[in-house]
Design a protein around this motif. Structure first.
Motif, PDB file in Angstrom:
ATOM      1  N   PRO A  28       0.806  -1.238   0.000  1.00 19.92           N
ATOM      2  CA  PRO A  28       0.000   0.000   0.000  1.00 19.92           C
ATOM      3  C   PRO A  28       0.834   1.281   0.000  1.00 19.92           C
ATOM      4  O   PRO A  28       0.368   2.303  -0.494  1.00 19.92           O
ATOM      5  CB  PRO A  28      -0.844  -0.109   1.276  1.00 19.92           C
ATOM      6  CG  PRO A  28      -0.314  -1.247   2.050  1.00 19.92           C
ATOM      7  CD  PRO A  28       0.458  -2.122   1.130  1.00 19.92           C
ATOM      8  N   SER A  76       1.872   2.082  -3.623  1.00 19.38           N
ATOM      9  CA  SER A  76       0.633   2.252  -4.382  1.00 19.38           C
ATOM     10  C   SER A  76       0.015   3.621  -4.067  1.00 19.38           C
ATOM     11  O   SER A  76      -0.424   4.346  -4.964  1.00 19.38           O
ATOM     12  CB  SER A  76      -0.312   1.105  -4.032  1.00 19.38           C
ATOM     13  OG  SER A  76      -1.632   1.471  -4.217  1.00 19.38           O
ATOM     14  N   ALA A 128      -7.594   0.954  -3.872  1.00 19.58           N
ATOM     15  CA  ALA A 128      -7.702  -0.478  -3.557  1.00 19.58           C
ATOM     16  C   ALA A 128      -8.109  -1.290  -4.790  1.00 19.58           C
ATOM     17  O   ALA A 128      -7.953  -2.512  -4.823  1.00 19.58           O
ATOM     18  CB  ALA A 128      -8.735  -0.683  -2.446  1.00 19.58           C
TER      19      ALA A 128
END
Ligand code: HEM
Length: 427
Positions: free
Chosen positions: A149, A152, A167
């Motif tokens: 994460p 990202s 997500a």
């Protein structure tokens, strides 16, 4: 004459799990070795100097449309290949220079520096999440909770992908990236990659339209503006393809820097303690992690003319498999290459490649590593593996799928929370 090296071995399970003994054997054979005429590549290039030469020499080209057409690859039938061919990764040299120049104007050092507060904020939020999930010594997955994460979210900030959409990406990115791995892919993987490519193209088409209507201070808006100002310099297909590959390339590479880096450090308590004691060492640690366990182990180039590399002939139209992961362990270039030594001098590894395709996001990847690693170690002094890490199998985007860790020691004496509240009260 026999051929001393077979690609079957490289693609076999044993070498995929631990390629370094195979690389060490290659180094004993010089800088490059010829493969049998029926092999998919003419030569394996593993020496540092030879690898650098191939990556920099214009006679060696990325597998552009001209190459694929000549090789009879029906790439236009596949959305994933259409995107890769329109992107910087596979652009013919003349188009590449033009697009790379424009991306350089948008992805500036100033833009990367401006992301630093966001990187720190995202890191600290994720560390809070790990602390909560791992309270009382419960094992947590470091990859899902932090390593994936973080980059990202950072590449999302860079491009201007809204938080609520992030997500949605990981499963698509993973499916898209499957075609980059060395060796044949199954039809199922190719179908999934094409579906992911179409979905990603749909997403970024919508995002581009939104930013054209209402520009913001992000890379999508900056590139849309550059295209509006100089439409002959960047086609719509190039713009879209490069947004997709930038998101993809910025994500699992950096995640693997964290996953592999943490595994290396937890196995080396002295190195870990030295970094904890002096966070200013983080940039050198990031470089050594990238040299020692790079997320990307290879690149492929074809010869536009008859040429040779380190004495091995490469006929026109044949390819060279450049093992950058092996070059990073070349004993001619790096003394004691199999020793993890963040203090090594002149650590110019090939983890970000070299030449015209040198990673466009290297500064961002390095910044993420430099900022996040010390914060992670500082936050969790008892950070430890909770299970033996699985062995990666990939040579492209090599890293752990999962990495179970404990962020606190369940056996340690913890302060009594009630007593702490009492102590905080005035007497
Ligand atoms: C530790 C992190 C990273 C590693 C190890 C890495 C590795 C690489 C490598 C090896 C290449 C060259 C491939 C070749 O020569 O064929 C490359 C290219 C590229 N990378 Fe990275 N990368 C990282 C982070 C990033 C980030 C954060 C971004 C985006 C912001 C990014 C975007 C790109 C792009 C767009 C290219 C294509 C450049 C071109 O072909 O001209 N990378 N990366």
């Amino acid at each position: 004459m026999g051929f001393p090296v077979s690609l079957d071995e490289l693609l076999g399970d044993e070498v995929r799990r631990d390629p370094y003994p195979y690389y060490a054997r290659l180094h004993e054979l010089g800088e490059a070795v010829a493969l049998a005429p029926d092999a998919p590549h003419a030569v394996v290039v593993h020496g540092y100097a030879a690898a650098q030469r191939v990556l920099r020499d214009p006679v060696f080209r990325v597998l552009d449309a001209r190459y694929l057409d000549r090789a009879g690859v029906r790439w236009r039938d596949h959305a994933v290949l259409r995107i890769l061919q329109a992107s910087m990764f596979n652009a013919p040299a003349e188009d590449h220079a033009r697009v790379r120049h424009l991306f350089g104007q948008a992805l500036t050092a100033r833009r990367v520096a401006a992301l630093e507060p966001a990187i720190v904020r995202i890191t600290d939020d994720l560390l809070d999440g790990l602390a909560e999930a791992g309270a009382d010594g419960r094992p947590v997955d470091f990859m899902a909770g932090f390593a994936l994460p973080l980059p990202s979210a950072v590449v999302g900030e860079l491009l201007g992908v809204p938080h609520s959409d992030r997500a949605w990406f990981p499963s698509r990115v993973r499916a898209f990236d499957a075609v980059l791995e060395i060796g044949p892919r199954s039809f199922r993987e190719i179908r999934a990659a094409n579906r992911a490519a179409e979905e990603l193209a749909g997403y970024f088409t919508t995002l581009l339209a939104a930013r054209r209507a209402e520009p913001r201070d992000d890379l999508v808006s900056a590139l849309a503006r550059l295209r509006a100002e100089r439409p002959d310099q960047l086609s719509e297909a190039e713009l879209l393809a490069n947004l997709i590959v930038t998101y993809n390339a910025g994500f699992r590479t950096t995640a693997n820097l964290f996953g592999s880096g943490l595994t290396l450090l937890l196995a080396r308590p002295a190195a870990l303690a030295a970094l904890r004691a002096d966070p200013s060492l983080a940039p050198a640690y990031v470089e050594e992690i990238l040299r020692y366990e790079p997320p990307v182990h290879f690149a492929v180039r074809y010869a536009a003319e008859d040429t040779e590399v380190a004495g091995v002939a490469v006929p026109r139209g044949r390819t060279a498999l450049v093992l950058t992961g092996a070059a990073n362990r070349d004993p001619r270039r790096f003394p004691d290459p199999d020793v993890f030594d963040p203090s090594r001098a002149d650590n110019r590894h090939l983890a970000f490649s070299a030449g015209p395709h040198y990673c466009v996001g290297a500064a961002l990847g390095r910044t993420e590593g430099r900022l996040a690693l010390p914060r992670l170690l500082d936050r969790f002094p008892a950070l430890a593996l909770a299970a033996t890490p699985g062995e990666p199998r990939q040579l492209m985007l090599r890293g752990h799928d999962q990495l179970a860790v404990r962020v606190v020691d369940p056996a340690a004496d913890r302060p009594d929370r009630t007593a702490r509240v009492d102590l905080a009260q005035p007497a």
